[in-house]
Write a protein that holds these residues in place. Sequence first.
Motif, PDB file in Angstrom:
ATOM      1  N   ALA A  90       2.163  12.893 -13.178  1.00  0.00           N
ATOM      2  CA  ALA A  90       1.371  11.905 -13.919  1.00  0.00           C
ATOM      3  C   ALA A  90       2.196  10.651 -14.201  1.00  0.00           C
ATOM      4  N   ASN A  91       3.462  10.827 -14.554  1.00  0.00           N
ATOM      5  CA  ASN A  91       4.332   9.671 -14.814  1.00  0.00           C
ATOM      6  C   ASN A  91       4.539   8.839 -13.550  1.00  0.00           C
ATOM      7  N   THR A  92       4.688   9.516 -12.405  1.00  0.00           N
ATOM      8  CA  THR A  92       4.879   8.802 -11.141  1.00  0.00           C
ATOM      9  C   THR A  92       3.638   8.003 -10.782  1.00  0.00           C
ATOM     10  N   ILE A  93       2.472   8.617 -10.965  1.00  0.00           N
ATOM     11  CA  ILE A  93       1.215   7.912 -10.674  1.00  0.00           C
ATOM     12  C   ILE A  93       1.087   6.682 -11.562  1.00  0.00           C
ATOM     13  N   ALA A  94       1.422   6.827 -12.826  1.00  0.00           N
ATOM     14  CA  ALA A  94       1.314   5.703 -13.760  1.00  0.00           C
ATOM     15  C   ALA A  94       2.234   4.563 -13.361  1.00  0.00           C
ATOM     16  N   SER A  95       3.419   4.884 -12.845  1.00  0.00           N
ATOM     17  CA  SER A  95       4.372   3.831 -12.483  1.00  0.00           C
ATOM     18  C   SER A  95       4.012   3.150 -11.163  1.00  0.00           C
ATOM     19  N   LYS A  96       3.285   3.849 -10.267  1.00  0.00           N
ATOM     20  CA  LYS A  96       2.973   3.294  -8.957  1.00  0.00           C
ATOM     21  C   LYS A  96       1.623   2.591  -8.899  1.00  0.00           C
ATOM     22  N   ALA A  97       0.650   3.110  -9.624  1.00  0.00           N
ATOM     23  CA  ALA A  97      -0.710   2.562  -9.535  1.00  0.00           C
ATOM     24  C   ALA A  97      -0.803   1.207 -10.225  1.00  0.00           C
ATOM     25  N   MET A  98      -1.439   0.262  -9.568  1.00  0.00           N
ATOM     26  CA  MET A  98      -1.605  -1.081 -10.135  1.00  0.00           C
ATOM     27  C   MET A  98      -3.069  -1.272 -10.525  1.00  0.00           C
ATOM     28  N   ASN A  99      -3.497  -0.454 -11.477  1.00  0.00           N
ATOM     29  CA  ASN A  99      -4.904  -0.489 -11.873  1.00  0.00           C
ATOM     30  C   ASN A  99      -5.008  -0.078 -13.334  1.00  0.00           C
ATOM     31  N   ALA A 100      -5.688  -0.883 -14.128  1.00  0.00           N
ATOM     32  CA  ALA A 100      -5.781  -0.614 -15.564  1.00  0.00           C
ATOM     33  C   ALA A 100      -6.550   0.664 -15.859  1.00  0.00           C
ATOM     34  N   GLN A 101      -7.611   0.915 -15.078  1.00  0.00           N
ATOM     35  CA  GLN A 101      -8.399   2.121 -15.310  1.00  0.00           C
ATOM     36  C   GLN A 101      -7.597   3.384 -14.979  1.00  0.00           C
ATOM     37  N   ALA A 119       0.831  -1.211   0.000  1.00  0.00           N
ATOM     38  CA  ALA A 119       0.000   0.000   0.000  1.00  0.00           C
ATOM     39  C   ALA A 119       0.860   1.254   0.000  1.00  0.00           C
ATOM     40  N   GLU A 120       1.967   1.203   0.766  1.00  0.00           N
ATOM     41  CA  GLU A 120       2.842   2.367   0.807  1.00  0.00           C
ATOM     42  C   GLU A 120       3.500   2.609  -0.553  1.00  0.00           C
ATOM     43  N   ARG A 121       3.879   1.529  -1.221  1.00  0.00           N
ATOM     44  CA  ARG A 121       4.540   1.661  -2.512  1.00  0.00           C
ATOM     45  C   ARG A 121       3.592   2.118  -3.619  1.00  0.00           C
ATOM     46  N   THR A 122       2.331   1.746  -3.484  1.00  0.00           N
ATOM     47  CA  THR A 122       1.366   2.069  -4.544  1.00  0.00           C
ATOM     48  C   THR A 122       0.496   3.275  -4.211  1.00  0.00           C
ATOM     49  N   ASP A 123       0.695   3.870  -3.030  1.00  0.00           N
ATOM     50  CA  ASP A 123      -0.109   5.029  -2.637  1.00  0.00           C
ATOM     51  C   ASP A 123       0.288   6.248  -3.488  1.00  0.00           C
ATOM     52  N   VAL A 124      -0.694   6.858  -4.122  1.00  0.00           N
ATOM     53  CA  VAL A 124      -0.427   8.006  -4.992  1.00  0.00           C
ATOM     54  C   VAL A 124      -1.091   9.275  -4.440  1.00  0.00           C
ATOM     55  N   THR A 125      -1.404   9.259  -3.155  1.00  0.00           N
ATOM     56  CA  THR A 125      -2.084  10.405  -2.552  1.00  0.00           C
ATOM     57  C   THR A 125      -1.258  11.685  -2.685  1.00  0.00           C
ATOM     58  N   GLU A 126       0.030  11.590  -2.373  1.00  0.00           N
ATOM     59  CA  GLU A 126       0.872  12.780  -2.447  1.00  0.00           C
ATOM     60  C   GLU A 126       0.972  13.305  -3.875  1.00  0.00           C
ATOM     61  N   GLU A 127       1.123  12.393  -4.805  1.00  0.00           N
ATOM     62  CA  GLU A 127       1.226  12.801  -6.214  1.00  0.00           C
ATOM     63  C   GLU A 127      -0.067  13.478  -6.679  1.00  0.00           C
ATOM     64  N   LEU A 128      -1.199  12.921  -6.269  1.00  0.00           N
ATOM     65  CA  LEU A 128      -2.478  13.516  -6.656  1.00  0.00           C
ATOM     66  C   LEU A 128      -2.659  14.890  -6.019  1.00  0.00           C
ATOM     67  N   THR A 129      -2.213  15.034  -4.758  1.00  0.00           N
ATOM     68  CA  THR A 129      -2.307  16.328  -4.084  1.00  0.00           C
ATOM     69  C   THR A 129      -1.470  17.381  -4.812  1.00  0.00           C
ATOM     70  N   ARG A 130      -0.242  17.003  -5.178  1.00  0.00           N
ATOM     71  CA  ARG A 130       0.608  17.952  -5.898  1.00  0.00           C
ATOM     72  C   ARG A 130       0.054  18.264  -7.280  1.00  0.00           C
ATOM     73  N   LEU A 131      -0.499  17.251  -7.938  1.00  0.00           N
ATOM     74  CA  LEU A 131      -1.073  17.472  -9.267  1.00  0.00           C
ATOM     75  C   LEU A 131      -2.242  18.439  -9.188  1.00  0.00           C
TER      76      LEU A 131
END
Length: 304
Positions: A270-281, A224-236
């Motif tokens: 956006a690139n960081t989110i794409a590399s961390k998120a494990m979801n096709a959608q 969960a820590e590795r795939t959490d994109v909360t910070e990236e979404l906040t900055r975006l």
Amino acid sequence: MQSPADRMVGTVIRSMTGYGRKEANGPSINATLEVRSVNNRYIDIQVKVPRSLTALEPRIRKAVQDRFSRGRFDVFIARTGEREQTGKLLLDETRTAQYIDILNAVKTRFDLKGEVDLSLVAGFPDLIAVAEEREDMEVLWQVLATGLGQTLDELERMRSDEGRTLVEDMARRLALIESLVKEVQALSPLSVESARKRMAETLNRILNEPPDPVRLAQEIAVLAERTDVTEELTRLNSHIGQYRNLLAGAGDEPVGRKLDFLLQEMGREANTIASKAMNAQISYHIVSIKAELEKIREQAQNIE
């Protein structure tokens, strides 16, 4: 309720593309002035004027620099209704006499026929010199400065009109990106839960027995820590807000470089989110976000 695009209409952000053309007429000079501008990382001013106006080039450049901060500018000034002044023609009498004396000496020395006449002497072009007539540059500049100011006014109006069009387009695309980010935020918790189920099923299949709940919880916490994109979404979201504020409240300050920087930062998140998120959608939405960012970048490159 106004849309983001509607709220941004009316901004004074300027494009770097424009054109202006005016006439400058006075007792000392009649001239046609044209100024064209296109996008450029810095300010680059090219001036093309008749030889008689070369001394005014620094003033022309400064007039453009005082009003604009970025873009390539081509300034053309042509004198009309009169010929380019070339000055008076003067005969070099001393040199002419020397030519005649030498020619007569050659005729006598070698016993040649013929006369040293006008047609023969006229064949020597260096006997006639041009004495340039000096014009009063201050008087000429008074006329040209007025015409140049009007030309730059016209160019600036065109840059402002196109700037409004660019802002409207970027605002629409920014709103679309914002909606996609909200979709990603909604999907983010589901991505971790989906990963937990996949991990549990994989371990169960490998071990042929249910995995240790404590160990599984630990692994899930790490995942969960590795795939959490909360910070990236906040900055975006923060970058989107800053971008919108620049478009809406730029005033007279050029913002092109700031917009370009924010686009780079949004692309990085956006690139960081794409590399961390494990979801096709989520991956699909990120692809759409990056496509819109690229379209905005194409527009932003033409903003002063």
